[in-house]
Design an enzyme around this catalytic site. Structure first.
Site, mmCIF file in Angstrom:
data_model
loop_
_atom_site.group_PDB
_atom_site.id
_atom_site.type_symbol
_atom_site.label_atom_id
_atom_site.label_comp_id
_atom_site.label_asym_id
_atom_site.label_seq_id
_atom_site.Cartn_x
_atom_site.Cartn_y
_atom_site.Cartn_z
ATOM 1 N N PHE A 1 13.126 38.580 9.024
ATOM 2 C CA PHE A 1 14.067 37.472 9.105
ATOM 3 C C PHE A 1 13.863 36.533 10.285
ATOM 4 O O PHE A 1 14.460 35.473 10.310
ATOM 5 C CB PHE A 1 15.503 38.027 9.190
ATOM 6 C CG PHE A 1 15.878 38.870 8.015
ATOM 7 C CD1 PHE A 1 16.327 38.297 6.844
ATOM 8 C CD2 PHE A 1 15.758 40.247 8.063
ATOM 9 C CE1 PHE A 1 16.663 39.066 5.745
ATOM 10 C CE2 PHE A 1 16.099 41.033 6.972
ATOM 11 C CZ PHE A 1 16.545 40.442 5.810
ATOM 12 N N HIS A 2 13.046 36.878 11.244
ATOM 13 C CA HIS A 2 12.996 36.120 12.482
ATOM 14 C C HIS A 2 11.565 35.761 12.862
ATOM 15 O O HIS A 2 11.059 36.215 13.893
ATOM 16 C CB HIS A 2 13.654 36.913 13.614
ATOM 17 C CG HIS A 2 15.029 37.410 13.279
ATOM 18 N ND1 HIS A 2 15.498 38.661 13.640
ATOM 19 C CD2 HIS A 2 16.038 36.810 12.600
ATOM 20 C CE1 HIS A 2 16.736 38.810 13.208
ATOM 21 N NE2 HIS A 2 17.085 37.703 12.565
ATOM 22 N N PRO A 3 10.880 34.936 12.075
ATOM 23 C CA PRO A 3 9.506 34.569 12.435
ATOM 24 C C PRO A 3 9.477 33.747 13.723
ATOM 25 O O PRO A 3 10.283 32.842 13.922
ATOM 26 C CB PRO A 3 9.026 33.754 11.232
ATOM 27 C CG PRO A 3 10.282 33.210 10.612
ATOM 28 C CD PRO A 3 11.313 34.277 10.832
#
Length: 539
Positions: free
Chosen positions: A463-465
């Site tokens: 969810f957090h590139p």
């Protein structure tokens, strides 16, 4: 009469972050006019002249646009997605995923294992459909940035005013126990019995009633995403948002930016002539735009160094009805294993979301869904060791990422601790998303401990590139400098997750917002906003 800037309004010395701050929906901001132009109405060629063109309206773009507009700059915000009213959010995952997510939430990494990587595509970006969880950048991560990347000015003390400003703007406050949901209650009970550090999360919400569908657009408008906080403030200060605009390139001459060129949904061309271009397309898309413009490629780091914060969830069946879709989906955490790179955060949602994510098939899946009212779930997030890359091929964004064996081991460790927590809370059985591990029953986690878990055995999402245009003091090993300016070109800055130089181990949205706010103050030549109120408590 021009609207009063929040910077000029009186600010209390202390800001409440307790139950009342979270549940009180009064005092939300509504601009006098929506300065919103739909790209589908723009055919032919449209030319604008502004001081700053901000490309993207998510966690990076919206804050910098608002601050620059309030500082007196003429600002245009270009957004590829559409504007959506909160009243139009139906709480139906399948329907909302096609409207609010990029590629209908079907963007998946190429690698072992394939990992879905959902992103928002609308005014508000991914803040519109994320969990709303807010953690400041951990101090040990900032220390790493100082040592490894020369970002010596990014200390907790130096960033504190910007975090306080962001937290006030989006009303970061703690989830009340009564809205946390049954899954969170049971997990916190189990953690307490095992002596594990845990608590309720801080989120950007105002007037939350626990609708349970944060990931599909908040139907009450309680989640304070950038589309209903920063963007309206930018409008009030004179900025205009152009939706349905896909930016193709950034023109430059003589070593400085001259204009931004985009294609509108109406088939036209939009040219925005500007002194400052701020790229905030997101970690996966910013490299493609910079590369297409012949910018940011000197170090060879553009599109590399991708971290994605892999995550998965275990499910536990209890004797009591839990109705896990009631309450805040991500409302509690366990941070007892943070030093090992493992974070536990709540995850729940409506039954059709559970059906898509339950790690079984056939009769087992049917039985688990039959027991969905009695099922609790909780997530394991891994501070990843592996690094991936992103590039464009035949017009598509390709994300290459392989889960590192050390991270697979962290998932195994995290799932074992989470199973113990569930059993301590009274679970009858626990299902973990690791291939070859049977359903755990009777408090026995032996089969999980004995398993040999490889990366391909992990069923995960991410969810957090971060990191594909990372910041650093050395132009030979970074894409942007400490001030987020792209090396070698004047007037061009990046303000999104791509500049974050390493995995955070926590949800990154307010880190990105704080860095974006800091950039705006830098461009305006203003000192840090030291007058911002101090929160009564914060994560």
């Amino acid at each position: 009469m021009s609207p009063v800037s929040p910077a000029d309004a009186p600010v209390p010395a202390v800001r409440d972050t307790g139950d009342a701050a979270y549940t009180d929906g009064r005092g939300t901001f509504h601009p006098r006019e929506r300065r919103l132009v739909a790209g589908r109405t723009l055919a032919g060629e449209t030319i604008l002249t502004v001081d700053a063109c901000v490309i993207g309206s998510g966690a990076g773009g919206a804050p910098v646009a608002k601050e620059l507009a309030e500082g007196g700059m003429r600002v245009a915000i270009l957004e590829e997605g559409d504007w959506h009213e909160s009243a139009g959010f139906t709480a139906r995952p399948g329907e909302m995923a096609t409207r609010l997510y990029r590629d209908a939430a079907q963007l998946i990494t190429v690698g072992v294992p394939p990992i879905p990587l959902p992103l928002g595509r609308a005014v508000g970006g991914t803040t519109l459909i994320n969990s709303g969880t807010c953690f400041r950048t951990p101090a040990h991560v900032l220390d790493h940035w100082q040592r490894e990347f020369g970002l010596t000015d990014l200390t907790p003390a130096a960033l504190d005013p910007y975090f306080r400003r962001v937290e006030r703007e989006i009303n970061v406050s703690r989830v009340p126990a009564e809205l946390a949901g049954a899954s969170a209650r049971l997990v916190l009970e189990g953690a307490a019995k095992l002596g594990l550090s845990a608590g309720h999360l801080f989120r950007n919400a105002k007037g939350c009633v626990g609708s349970g569908v944060c990931a599909f657009g908040c139907p009450t408008g309680a989640k304070q995403h950038t589309g209903i906080t920063y963007v309206p403030r930018a409008w009030a200060a004179g900025a205009t948002t152009y939706t349905g605009v896909t930016v193709r390139r950034i023109e430059h001459r003589g070593g400085r930016v001259t204009e931004v060129v985009g294609r509108t949904a109406g088939g036209g061309t939009l040219r925005v002539r500007c002194r400052h271009a701020i790229v905030a397309c997101g970690t996966l898309l910013t490299p493609g735009l910079l590369r297409a413009s012949g910018l940011g490629t000197r170090s060879g780091e553009l599109g590399r160094n991708l971290s994605i914060h892999p995550a998965s969830a275990a499910r536990a069946v209890f004797d009591e009805d839990l109705d896990p879709w009631v309450g805040v989906p991500q409302s509690a955490y366990i941070d007892a294993l943070q030093d090992e790179g493992i974070m536990f955060e709540g995850i729940s949602g409506p039954p059709d979301q559970a059906a898509m994510s339950t790690p079984r098939s056939g009769p087992e899946h049917r039985d688990l869904m039959a027991a969905v009212r009695r099922t609790a779930s909780f997530g394991v997030m891994v501070h990843d060791t592996g690094r991936g890359s992103v590039h464009r091929h035949l017009g598509r964004t390709i994300v290459r990422y392989d889960l590192h064996p050390d991270d697979a081991a962290r998932f195994q460790r995290g799932m074992a601790v989470l199973a113990d927590v569930f059993f301590a809370a009274g679970a009858r059985e626990v299902v973990v998303p690791l291939a070859g591990v049977p359903t755990l029953r009777g408090g026995d986690t032996g089969p999980l401990a004995a398993a040999r878990i490889r990366p391909r055995d992990v069923s995960a999402m991410a969810f957090h590139p971060l990191g594909t245009a990372r910041a650093g003091a050395d132009p030979a090993h970074s894409v942007v400098g400490p001030d987020l300016a792209v090396h070698g070109i004047e007037g061009l800055h990046v303000a999104d997750g791509s500049v974050v130089p390493s995995s955070l181990g926590v949800n990154p949205q307010i880190t990105i917002m704080a860095l974006s706010t800091r950039l705006a103050f830098h461009l305006l030549g203003q000192p840090a906003p030291e007058h911002e109120p101090v929160p009564t408590a914060i994560a």
